[in-house]
Motif scaffolding. Sequence first.
Motif, mmCIF file in Angstrom:
data_model
loop_
_atom_site.group_PDB
_atom_site.id
_atom_site.type_symbol
_atom_site.label_atom_id
_atom_site.label_comp_id
_atom_site.label_asym_id
_atom_site.label_seq_id
_atom_site.Cartn_x
_atom_site.Cartn_y
_atom_site.Cartn_z
ATOM 1 N N ALA A 98 18.726 65.935 -8.212
ATOM 2 C CA ALA A 98 17.799 66.867 -8.846
ATOM 3 C C ALA A 98 16.343 66.507 -8.579
ATOM 4 O O ALA A 98 15.435 67.185 -9.057
ATOM 5 N N ASP A 99 16.115 65.420 -7.829
ATOM 6 C CA ASP A 99 14.764 64.964 -7.492
ATOM 7 C C ASP A 99 13.964 64.633 -8.750
ATOM 8 O O ASP A 99 12.787 64.960 -8.865
ATOM 9 N N ARG A 100 14.660 63.981 -9.683
ATOM 10 C CA ARG A 100 14.021 63.526 -10.910
ATOM 11 C C ARG A 100 14.139 62.011 -11.007
ATOM 12 O O ARG A 100 15.128 61.434 -10.557
ATOM 13 N N SER A 101 13.125 61.375 -11.611
ATOM 14 C CA SER A 101 13.164 59.933 -11.781
ATOM 15 C C SER A 101 14.251 59.548 -12.775
ATOM 16 O O SER A 101 14.317 60.104 -13.874
ATOM 17 N N PHE A 102 15.092 58.592 -12.391
ATOM 18 C CA PHE A 102 16.141 58.123 -13.302
ATOM 19 C C PHE A 102 15.544 57.372 -14.482
ATOM 20 O O PHE A 102 16.188 57.194 -15.496
#
Length: 273
Positions: A98-102
């Motif tokens: 999702a191209d989000r920071s974990f």
Amino acid sequence: MYKSQAEKREARRKAFGDFLRSRRERLTPAAVGLPAGVRRRTPGLRREEVALLAGVGTAWYTWLEQGRDVRPSAGVLAALAGALMLNPDERRHLFTLADRSFQNATALNSETVPDALIRMIDGMRTQPAYVLGRRWDILAWNAAAVHVFGDFARLEGDARNMMHLLFTSERHRNLLKDWNEVAQLSLAMFRADSALYVGDTDFERLIGLLMEKSAEFSAWWPRQDVVQQPSTVKRIQHPTEGLLEFEYLNLDVTQSPGMRFIVCTPRIVSDQR
């Protein structure tokens, strides 16, 4: 032939949708506490069931599986991960697709210190060591840390937080020979860390509490000072041991994003009072 940026984004969205569908199809209604019902034609859960469990709209969830150009927030991704019962590796993969920071995912889940790290800090006899969570909550510590800083086990809730301890505890303030410098540096480090969790209610509550309880925090927080994790030397004026000097080493715990391992190596032990 290299793909364009638009083609890469489309491929990532498709991979994201495929992953969601694969995790949905492996679950049974019984596994998530839902009735099986009748005439179930699809394997695993239905889309509307996942949407219900995650608290999102069925149509919107369907768009995610179809790879449409929608951007789920970190909170929605965490809710989907919970609904689909993803393990930590699967959660990280979901956020990556999702191209989000974990980092943002961990803000919504409890923090567990790895057993190997606990055993390591327990084995340190002369070096005070402790583990901080993403919000600088004190998660684990050794006997040497208790001897120098006091028993963290006696603190509960927000009180067992390094920023809370630093700015509201008179005893902790008196321990630090250079409290003013240490407190300002720590606040700037904390602000840099908190940028990863903007909007997190636990962070907002802690910051609001410190703004009320500490005149220094209230005065310094609006300055917007930031600094990244420097190693530093701190002087402790211990009530029984005298003046102690430690070199602080601040290490990231790579298996647990947002978690820090702090080691205090003695440099000077003095009888100065």
